[in-house]
Design a protein around this motif. Structure first.
Motif, PDB file in Angstrom:
ATOM      1  N   SER A 270       0.813  -1.219   0.000  1.00  0.00           N
ATOM      2  CA  SER A 270       0.000   0.000   0.000  1.00  0.00           C
ATOM      3  C   SER A 270       0.843   1.265   0.000  1.00  0.00           C
ATOM      4  O   SER A 270       0.329   2.364  -0.240  1.00  0.00           O
ATOM      5  N   LEU A 271       2.137   1.143   0.277  1.00  0.00           N
ATOM      6  CA  LEU A 271       3.038   2.302   0.221  1.00  0.00           C
ATOM      7  C   LEU A 271       3.429   2.645  -1.212  1.00  0.00           C
ATOM      8  O   LEU A 271       3.962   3.716  -1.479  1.00  0.00           O
ATOM      9  N   GLY A 272       3.190   1.724  -2.142  1.00  0.00           N
ATOM     10  CA  GLY A 272       3.495   1.991  -3.542  1.00  0.00           C
ATOM     11  C   GLY A 272       4.952   1.851  -3.912  1.00  0.00           C
ATOM     12  O   GLY A 272       5.385   2.356  -4.950  1.00  0.00           O
ATOM     13  N   CYS A 273       5.730   1.149  -3.074  1.00  0.00           N
ATOM     14  CA  CYS A 273       7.165   0.946  -3.310  1.00  0.00           C
ATOM     15  C   CYS A 273       7.479  -0.546  -3.284  1.00  0.00           C
ATOM     16  O   CYS A 273       6.754  -1.322  -2.649  1.00  0.00           O
ATOM     17  N   PRO A 274       8.557  -0.962  -3.938  1.00  0.00           N
ATOM     18  CA  PRO A 274       8.977  -2.362  -3.830  1.00  0.00           C
ATOM     19  C   PRO A 274       9.327  -2.709  -2.381  1.00  0.00           C
ATOM     20  O   PRO A 274       9.715  -1.844  -1.596  1.00  0.00           O
ATOM     21  N   ILE A 275       9.205  -3.995  -2.069  1.00  0.00           N
ATOM     22  CA  ILE A 275       9.490  -4.496  -0.725  1.00  0.00           C
ATOM     23  C   ILE A 275      10.715  -5.392  -0.770  1.00  0.00           C
ATOM     24  O   ILE A 275      10.825  -6.271  -1.637  1.00  0.00           O
ATOM     25  N   LEU A 276      11.629  -5.174   0.161  1.00  0.00           N
ATOM     26  CA  LEU A 276      12.791  -6.044   0.343  1.00  0.00           C
ATOM     27  C   LEU A 276      12.608  -6.818   1.636  1.00  0.00           C
ATOM     28  O   LEU A 276      12.233  -6.247   2.664  1.00  0.00           O
ATOM     29  N   LEU A 277      12.882  -8.110   1.586  1.00  0.00           N
ATOM     30  CA  LEU A 277      12.835  -8.963   2.776  1.00  0.00           C
ATOM     31  C   LEU A 277      14.238  -9.437   3.096  1.00  0.00           C
ATOM     32  O   LEU A 277      14.875 -10.114   2.283  1.00  0.00           O
ATOM     33  N   GLY A 278      14.716  -9.062   4.274  1.00  0.00           N
ATOM     34  CA  GLY A 278      16.056  -9.454   4.701  1.00  0.00           C
ATOM     35  C   GLY A 278      16.011 -10.288   5.966  1.00  0.00           C
ATOM     36  O   GLY A 278      16.381  -9.813   7.042  1.00  0.00           O
ATOM     37  N   ALA A 279      15.554 -11.514   5.845  1.00  0.00           N
ATOM     38  CA  ALA A 279      15.417 -12.388   7.013  1.00  0.00           C
ATOM     39  C   ALA A 279      16.467 -13.477   7.061  1.00  0.00           C
ATOM     40  O   ALA A 279      16.512 -14.261   8.014  1.00  0.00           O
ATOM     41  N   SER A 280      17.347 -13.529   6.083  1.00  0.00           N
ATOM     42  CA  SER A 280      18.281 -14.639   5.923  1.00  0.00           C
ATOM     43  C   SER A 280      19.111 -14.913   7.172  1.00  0.00           C
ATOM     44  O   SER A 280      19.778 -14.017   7.711  1.00  0.00           O
ATOM     45  N   ARG A 281      19.045 -16.152   7.635  1.00  0.00           N
ATOM     46  CA  ARG A 281      19.844 -16.665   8.750  1.00  0.00           C
ATOM     47  C   ARG A 281      19.621 -15.932  10.075  1.00  0.00           C
ATOM     48  O   ARG A 281      20.455 -16.035  10.989  1.00  0.00           O
ATOM     49  N   LYS A 282      18.536 -15.182  10.202  1.00  0.00           N
ATOM     50  CA  LYS A 282      18.288 -14.447  11.444  1.00  0.00           C
ATOM     51  C   LYS A 282      18.011 -15.415  12.593  1.00  0.00           C
ATOM     52  O   LYS A 282      17.611 -16.562  12.400  1.00  0.00           O
ATOM     53  N   ARG A 283      18.205 -14.908  13.827  1.00  0.00           N
ATOM     54  CA  ARG A 283      18.116 -15.789  14.992  1.00  0.00           C
ATOM     55  C   ARG A 283      16.754 -16.447  15.118  1.00  0.00           C
ATOM     56  O   ARG A 283      16.663 -17.622  15.515  1.00  0.00           O
ATOM     57  N   PHE A 284      15.672 -15.757  14.833  1.00  0.00           N
ATOM     58  CA  PHE A 284      14.361 -16.368  15.016  1.00  0.00           C
ATOM     59  C   PHE A 284      14.210 -17.613  14.149  1.00  0.00           C
ATOM     60  O   PHE A 284      13.496 -18.552  14.508  1.00  0.00           O
ATOM     61  N   ILE A 285      14.891 -17.636  12.996  1.00  0.00           N
ATOM     62  CA  ILE A 285      14.860 -18.822  12.138  1.00  0.00           C
ATOM     63  C   ILE A 285      15.543 -19.985  12.845  1.00  0.00           C
ATOM     64  O   ILE A 285      15.055 -21.121  12.829  1.00  0.00           O
TER      65      ILE A 285
ATOM     66  N   THR B 137      15.862 -20.279  16.100  1.00  0.00           N
ATOM     67  CA  THR B 137      15.056 -20.619  17.268  1.00  0.00           C
ATOM     68  C   THR B 137      13.908 -21.544  16.891  1.00  0.00           C
ATOM     69  O   THR B 137      13.672 -22.578  17.536  1.00  0.00           O
ATOM     70  N   ILE B 138      13.191 -21.196  15.840  1.00  0.00           N
ATOM     71  CA  ILE B 138      12.034 -22.005  15.421  1.00  0.00           C
ATOM     72  C   ILE B 138      12.490 -23.309  14.776  1.00  0.00           C
ATOM     73  O   ILE B 138      11.937 -24.382  15.033  1.00  0.00           O
ATOM     74  N   GLY B 139      13.514 -23.217  13.931  1.00  0.00           N
ATOM     75  CA  GLY B 139      13.956 -24.384  13.181  1.00  0.00           C
ATOM     76  C   GLY B 139      14.936 -25.279  13.911  1.00  0.00           C
ATOM     77  O   GLY B 139      15.220 -26.397  13.461  1.00  0.00           O
ATOM     78  N   GLY B 140      15.473 -24.810  15.023  1.00  0.00           N
ATOM     79  CA  GLY B 140      16.394 -25.631  15.800  1.00  0.00           C
ATOM     80  C   GLY B 140      17.822 -25.623  15.286  1.00  0.00           C
ATOM     81  O   GLY B 140      18.579 -26.554  15.561  1.00  0.00           O
ATOM     82  N   ALA B 141      18.198 -24.562  14.556  1.00  0.00           N
ATOM     83  CA  ALA B 141      19.568 -24.453  14.030  1.00  0.00           C
ATOM     84  C   ALA B 141      20.307 -23.385  14.821  1.00  0.00           C
ATOM     85  O   ALA B 141      20.123 -22.186  14.589  1.00  0.00           O
ATOM     86  N   GLU B 142      21.149 -23.807  15.733  1.00  0.00           N
ATOM     87  CA  GLU B 142      21.837 -22.855  16.608  1.00  0.00           C
ATOM     88  C   GLU B 142      22.824 -21.999  15.828  1.00  0.00           C
ATOM     89  O   GLU B 142      22.900 -20.784  16.033  1.00  0.00           O
ATOM     90  N   GLU B 143      23.598 -22.612  14.931  1.00  0.00           N
ATOM     91  CA  GLU B 143      24.603 -21.871  14.176  1.00  0.00           C
ATOM     92  C   GLU B 143      23.979 -21.234  12.935  1.00  0.00           C
ATOM     93  O   GLU B 143      23.228 -21.882  12.201  1.00  0.00           O
ATOM     94  N   ALA B 144      24.338 -19.969  12.684  1.00  0.00           N
ATOM     95  CA  ALA B 144      23.739 -19.234  11.572  1.00  0.00           C
ATOM     96  C   ALA B 144      23.961 -19.928  10.236  1.00  0.00           C
ATOM     97  O   ALA B 144      23.074 -19.942   9.373  1.00  0.00           O
TER      98      ALA B 144
END
Length: 336
Positions: free
Chosen positions: A266-281, A283-290
């Motif tokens: 709704s802002l009318g701009c492209p969206i970038l998603l930068g979630a790669s290897r973040k800690r929450f991943i 935590t949920i997935g069970g991968a301690e090392e990035a």
């Protein structure tokens, strides 16, 4: 204020009156109307205010030669000794060049280069040191490739040196609030920008972050920052938005943002998603090392693509590209 989130769909059975989302690969015929002080409700897309509907549907203009009618991969190149995932691996220009060539071969269409770690708890890097880390690497890449380059910095002098060396875009995790000279510099040089949300600086951003409503608060922040950037002379069509997954957010905040990514169309701009290897991943997935978080990172990336995210900022370029091709083939029936 009322907020509007298009409800994206990819099913091949598309109604005749459906709208194309941001000129891309998804469509929608319903919108979630969101209020801060009342329950949300679903409305027909055509009942969305005309200006908002226009922003949702307008094809996104190419930025730094990226064609945003399909998902694009931004490869991460950290030239720092202390980044959370790959610190110290690509500091030397030769190593950085080899890594860049590898990422391009595996599907990256833009390389994001950073010389200051923004991991939780990281301290600010001296401007001269940040320039010395990034400018030689950018020069080395530019001598061998015309791949678009993004400089990941909060500081105008660093952006200036990077632009002189060959960078095409400025990506500021501080949303152009850290250095008051950075946004005017980008406007003067006609540089496209990526404006990201972060609550607090890296040193303190994970110290009990709080929001009234994380998705709506960040929407308001990005809307305000876009207005400032446009006022300085940067066209809205050359502004990328990034909700800042992991920057001053808890696990629940991150998940709420991921569930509401389509709101930012709704802002009318492209969206970038930068979630790669973040800690929450991890935590949920069970991968301690990035370095072991590629599967979870890919899952989150594909969830973003399913909401129309145009740019995926990733470490694991080849693996993400392979998954993306399979998602496109199995969901859209197309192979790029």
């Amino acid at each position: 204020m009322i907020y509007y989130r298009p409800i994206p769909r990819s099913d091949r059975a598309r109604p005749s009156g459906a709208y194309t989302l941001a000129g891309g690969w998804l469509w929608f015929d319903q919108v979630e109307e969101i209020h801060r002080d009342a329950p949300a409700r679903v409305i027909a897309a055509e009942d969305t205010p005309a200006e908002i509907l226009s922003r949702m549907t307008a094809p996104r203009t190419d930025i730094a030669r990226l064609q945003l009618d399909s998902p694009q991969l931004m490869g991460i190149l950290n030239v720092t000794p202390d980044s959370f995932s790959d610190g110290g691996q690509y500091n030397a220009p030769a190593a950085a060049m080899a890594r860049t060539q590898e990422m391009i071969a595996h599907g990256a269409v833009i390389i994001d280069i950073g010389g200051e770690s923004t991991r939780p708890g990281a301290e600010e890097v001296d401007i001269t040191e940040e320039i010395n880390r990034t400018a030689p690497v950018i020069s080395a890449i530019r001598k061998n490739s015309d791949v678009p380059i993004s400089i990941d910095t909060r500081k105008a002098p660093v952006a200036g040196a990077a632009h002189k060396a060959g960078a095409n875009l400025v990506n500021d995790v501080a949303g152009f609030t850290f250095d008051p000279d950075l946004a005017p510099y980008c406007a003067q040089q006609n540089l496209p920008v990526c404006v990201m949300h972060a609550q607090g600086t890296p040193e303190i951003m994970q110290n009990d972050p709080r929001y009234d409503n994380v998705a709506l608060d960040i929407y308001d922040y990005l809307s305000d920052r876009i207005d400032v950037l446009v006022g300085l002379g940067i066209p809205r069509s050359q502004i990328i938005t990034d909700p800042g997954i992991g920057f001053g957010k808890t696990l629940d905040h991150n998940l709420m943002l991921l569930q509401n990514l389509a709101l930012f169309h709704s802002l009318g701009c492209p969206i970038l998603l930068g979630a790669s290897r973040k800690r929450f991943i991890g935590t949920i997935g069970g991968a301690e090392e990035a370095r072991h978080r590629a599967p979870g990172s890919i899952a989150v990336a594909l969830a973003g693509v399913a909401q129309g995210v145009q740019i995926l900022r990733v470490h694991d370029v080849g693996e993400t590209n392979e998954a993306l091709k399979l998602w496109q083939a199995s969901t859209l029936g197309s192979v790029s």
